[in-house]
Design a protein around this motif. Structure first.
Motif, PDB file in Angstrom:
ATOM      1  N   UNK A   2       0.833  -1.208   0.000  1.00 17.15           N
ATOM      2  CA  UNK A   2       0.000   0.000   0.000  1.00 17.15           C
ATOM      3  C   UNK A   2       0.865   1.254   0.000  1.00 17.15           C
ATOM      4  N   UNK A   3       1.972   1.215   0.741  1.00 16.60           N
ATOM      5  CA  UNK A   3       2.886   2.365   0.766  1.00 16.60           C
ATOM      6  C   UNK A   3       3.531   2.593  -0.602  1.00 16.60           C
ATOM      7  N   UNK A   4       3.899   1.497  -1.272  1.00 14.94           N
ATOM      8  CA  UNK A   4       4.489   1.604  -2.611  1.00 14.94           C
ATOM      9  C   UNK A   4       3.486   2.200  -3.583  1.00 14.94           C
ATOM     10  N   UNK A   5       2.239   1.737  -3.516  1.00 15.04           N
ATOM     11  CA  UNK A   5       1.209   2.238  -4.431  1.00 15.04           C
ATOM     12  C   UNK A   5       0.967   3.722  -4.223  1.00 15.04           C
ATOM     13  N   UNK A   6       1.064   4.184  -2.990  1.00 10.99           N
ATOM     14  CA  UNK A   6       0.824   5.604  -2.701  1.00 10.99           C
ATOM     15  C   UNK A   6       2.047   6.461  -3.011  1.00 10.99           C
ATOM     16  N   UNK A   7       3.219   5.984  -2.599  1.00 14.18           N
ATOM     17  CA  UNK A   7       4.438   6.786  -2.745  1.00 14.18           C
ATOM     18  C   UNK A   7       5.012   6.755  -4.163  1.00 14.18           C
ATOM     19  N   UNK A   8       5.094   5.589  -4.769  1.00 14.88           N
ATOM     20  CA  UNK A   8       5.745   5.451  -6.078  1.00 14.88           C
ATOM     21  C   UNK A   8       4.766   5.449  -7.255  1.00 14.88           C
ATOM     22  N   UNK A   9       3.493   5.213  -6.966  1.00  9.82           N
ATOM     23  CA  UNK A   9       2.444   5.207  -7.989  1.00  9.82           C
ATOM     24  C   UNK A   9       2.807   4.376  -9.229  1.00  9.82           C
TER      25      UNK A   9
END
Length: 275
Positions: A172-179
């Motif tokens: 979830x953090x990757x999806x939000x931060x790195x898109x």
């Protein structure tokens, strides 16, 4: 694989029978069989067997295609154009259906009907195959879908439930931060690499902790990105699909279906007098 060779057995048996029954015997033997009516009876049986095998493999091909099409959503975040292959199967199916109808009519009616129609049916199938070859030259990308290990399961995964919870948060953090979803050609293998796990382990994570396949999971974030973009100044410069492309979509149909599945309505109704 060796087990795949079994599919060649019917064809091999058919060829051997034709060689020993029709080609090796002398002309006198063949003429005698024709006079007794034996030869045409054997031909009718062979045609029936061939038609049965062709229809059986057509149904197996259709089943395999539908399964493969469904499994694509576990590997790709975008829509693969498979309609062409489906149309090909339908075209071949129509030829087989006509052939079957002619065959059964010839058994109980005019004996020569199926024999006359057979050559036209096979010409039709030949033209379909030639068209497939031609399409392969003008649209080779349809044939470049790499062999996917779609049947690979994650039963060998050593991740415990605690590991999955940690990975869910990391994902979830990757999806939000790195898109990564902004890449309109994103594949599951790429996201698995970013997460530092294997492809099957990502499949397990999505299935057991998120409850979505890869296709729906990525497009969920794209819809969220689209909604956020629709509230910015950029919304005045672009159409709905223009914004959807900015969010990672490359298909208007996929965007509309994903938006409706998530929000229950279409973009124009969701935003009222929006962009």
């Amino acid at each position: 694989m060796v087990r795949d060779l079994v599919h060649y057995v019917p064809g091999l048996a058919y060829i051997l029978f034709v060689v020993f029954y029709f080609m090796i015997p002398s002309d006198e033997v063949i003429v005698a069989r024709i006079q007794r009516g034996e030869l045409y009876a054997v031909v009718d049986v062979l045609v029936g067997i061939g038609l049965t095998f062709n229809c059986a493999y057509w149904f197996l091909s259709l089943k395999q295609f539908l399964s493969f099409k469904n499994n694509l959503k576990n590997e790709f975040s975008y829509t693969i154009k498979t309609q062409f292959f489906f149309n090909f199967l339908i075209a071949v199916g129509v030829c087989l259906l006509v052939w079957a109808i002619m065959y059964f009519i010839s058994l109980f009616g005019p004996e020569t009907l199926e024999r006359e129609a057979r050559k036209f049916i096979w010409q039709g199938i030949a033209f379909i195959i030639l068209f497939i070859a031609y399409y392969g030259m003008i649209a080779p990308e349809l044939y470049r879908i790499q062999s996917l290990n779609l049947s690979q399961k994650y039963s060998q995964s050593k991740l415990n439930y605690g590991d999955l919870d940690i990975l869910k948060t990391k994902l979830e953090n990757i999806m939000i931060a790195k898109k990564p979803y902004l890449n309109n050609k994103l594949m599951k293998a790429e996201l698995a690499t970013m997460l530092g796990i294997s492809n099957p382990e990502l499949a397990r994570l999505l299935n057991e902790r998120i409850g979505m396949n890869f296709f729906d999971f990525v497009n969920y974030y794209r819809i969220k990105e689209f909604i956020a973009l629709a509230k910015t100044a950029k919304a005045k410069e672009l159409t709905f699909f223009g914004l959807a492309q900015e969010a990672g979509f490359n298909s208007k149909t996929t965007f509309n279906k994903s938006f409706k599945n998530l929000t229950g309505t279409v973009p124009s109704k969701y935003f009222g007098n929006g962009p």
